[in-house]
Design a protein around this motif. Structure first.
Motif, short mmCIF file in Angstrom:
data_model
loop_
_atom_site.label_atom_id
_atom_site.label_comp_id
_atom_site.label_asym_id
_atom_site.label_seq_id
_atom_site.Cartn_x
_atom_site.Cartn_y
_atom_site.Cartn_z
N ALA A 195 -4.57 12.51 6.52
CA ALA A 195 -5.09 13.13 5.30
C ALA A 195 -5.17 14.65 5.47
CB ALA A 195 -6.45 12.54 4.95
N ALA A 196 -5.66 15.10 6.62
CA ALA A 196 -5.80 16.54 6.88
C ALA A 196 -4.44 17.22 6.99
CB ALA A 196 -6.61 16.77 8.15
N MET A 197 -3.50 16.58 7.68
CA MET A 197 -2.18 17.19 7.90
C MET A 197 -1.37 17.30 6.62
SD MET A 197 -0.70 15.84 11.54
CE MET A 197 -0.78 14.11 11.13
N PHE A 198 -1.55 16.35 5.71
CA PHE A 198 -0.72 16.32 4.52
C PHE A 198 -1.45 16.78 3.26
CE2 PHE A 198 1.34 13.63 7.61
CZ PHE A 198 2.61 14.19 7.61
N GLY A 199 -2.60 17.44 3.46
CA GLY A 199 -3.31 18.04 2.33
C GLY A 199 -3.91 17.04 1.36
N ARG A 200 -4.20 15.85 1.85
CA ARG A 200 -4.81 14.81 0.99
C ARG A 200 -6.32 14.93 1.10
NH1 ARG A 200 0.10 14.31 -1.20
NH2 ARG A 200 1.57 13.19 0.14
N CYS B 288 0.83 -1.21 0.00
CA CYS B 288 0.00 0.00 0.00
C CYS B 288 0.86 1.26 0.00
CB CYS B 288 -0.94 -0.01 1.20
SG CYS B 288 -2.22 -1.28 1.09
N TYR B 289 1.87 1.29 0.84
CA TYR B 289 2.72 2.47 0.97
C TYR B 289 3.48 2.75 -0.32
CZ TYR B 289 5.56 5.95 3.36
OH TYR B 289 6.14 7.12 3.76
N ASN B 290 3.73 1.69 -1.10
CA ASN B 290 4.46 1.84 -2.37
C ASN B 290 3.53 1.88 -3.58
OD1 ASN B 290 7.53 1.79 -1.84
ND2 ASN B 290 6.68 0.30 -0.42
N ASN B 291 2.24 2.12 -3.32
CA ASN B 291 1.23 2.31 -4.36
C ASN B 291 1.14 1.12 -5.31
OD1 ASN B 291 -0.87 3.76 -5.51
ND2 ASN B 291 0.45 5.00 -6.81
N GLN B 292 1.20 -0.08 -4.75
CA GLN B 292 1.11 -1.32 -5.53
C GLN B 292 -0.30 -1.89 -5.36
OE1 GLN B 292 3.29 -2.20 -7.65
NE2 GLN B 292 5.08 -1.02 -7.01
N GLN C 281 -12.09 13.51 2.25
CA GLN C 281 -13.50 13.41 1.88
C GLN C 281 -13.95 11.96 1.84
OE1 GLN C 281 -15.70 16.33 1.06
NE2 GLN C 281 -16.93 14.62 1.78
N LEU C 282 -13.14 11.10 1.23
CA LEU C 282 -13.46 9.67 1.16
C LEU C 282 -13.61 9.08 2.56
CD1 LEU C 282 -13.71 6.90 -0.30
CD2 LEU C 282 -11.21 6.76 -0.15
N LEU C 283 -12.66 9.37 3.44
CA LEU C 283 -12.71 8.83 4.80
C LEU C 283 -13.95 9.32 5.54
CD1 LEU C 283 -8.93 9.18 5.61
CD2 LEU C 283 -10.21 7.02 5.59
N PHE D 196 -1.42 9.21 4.36
CA PHE D 196 -0.23 10.05 4.37
C PHE D 196 0.26 10.28 2.94
CE2 PHE D 196 4.48 9.72 4.18
CZ PHE D 196 4.79 10.98 4.65
N LYS D 197 0.30 9.22 2.13
CA LYS D 197 0.83 9.32 0.77
C LYS D 197 -0.18 9.90 -0.22
CE LYS D 197 4.46 7.14 -0.26
NZ LYS D 197 5.85 7.53 -0.47
N GLY D 198 -1.48 9.75 0.06
CA GLY D 198 -2.50 10.28 -0.83
C GLY D 198 -2.94 9.33 -1.93
#
Length: 167
Positions: A120-125, A55-59, A130-132, A89-91
């Protein structure tokens, strides 16, 4: 300390391979390891599982395969972070949708009390924010310092998030 050293042997070769395959999104290798009944929730020295790493590596495909094969969706690393927190965090919106669709706990808190919504809020995602929220994330949870997702968005100057959170 001695007890810790005695209990923390090196990762098995299969664990190293499944973690690497998850990081690279190597579906063929992952499928073979799944067929061999490799532990899908094996952890590296930081507590990262194959699912967290994928997940963290967008796989996306690797994450999907791991989830469909029984990987623990809410497994935490040694800091209490989950795959959903990592993608917040990654978006990575698509992977967040995948995790939520498979029943990820939206309100788990890591070691400092942070949630995926807070990341999501802290990193501008804000799409993820909205999804969460649309998926039922609790915006009243406070972190270990007593800060809410509103406070964290304000600290970062994320006015769009504050507007989304107020609606």
């Amino acid at each position: 300390m001695v007890k810790l050293l005695l209990n923390s042997g090196p990762m098995t070769q299969k664990t190293q391979i499944i973690l690497h395959a998850a990081r690279m999104g190597n579906i063929e290798v992952l499928q073979e390891l799944i067929n061999q009944k490799t532990d899908l929730n094996a952890q590296d020295e930081k507590g990262y599982t194959p699912l967290i790493i994928a997940c963290y590596n967008n796989q996306y495909q690797a994450a999907k395969l791991l989830l469909e094969s029984g990987a623990a969706i809410d497994a935490c690393d040694h800091g209490g972070n989950t795959a959903l927190m990592g993608v917040a965090f990654k978006g990575y919106l698509e992977i967040a949708e995948l995790l939520i669709g498979h029943g990820a706990n939206l309100n788990l808190q890591h070691g400092n009390g942070g949630t995926a919504l807070m990341f999501a809020a802290m990193f501008g995602r804000n799409e993820l924010l909205q999804l969460l929220m649309n998926s039922g994330a609790d915006k009243t949870i406070l972190d270990a310092r007593g800060l809410s997702v509103f406070d964290l968005a304000a600290q970062q100057g994320n006015e769009a998030a504050i507007i989304l959170l107020e609606n």
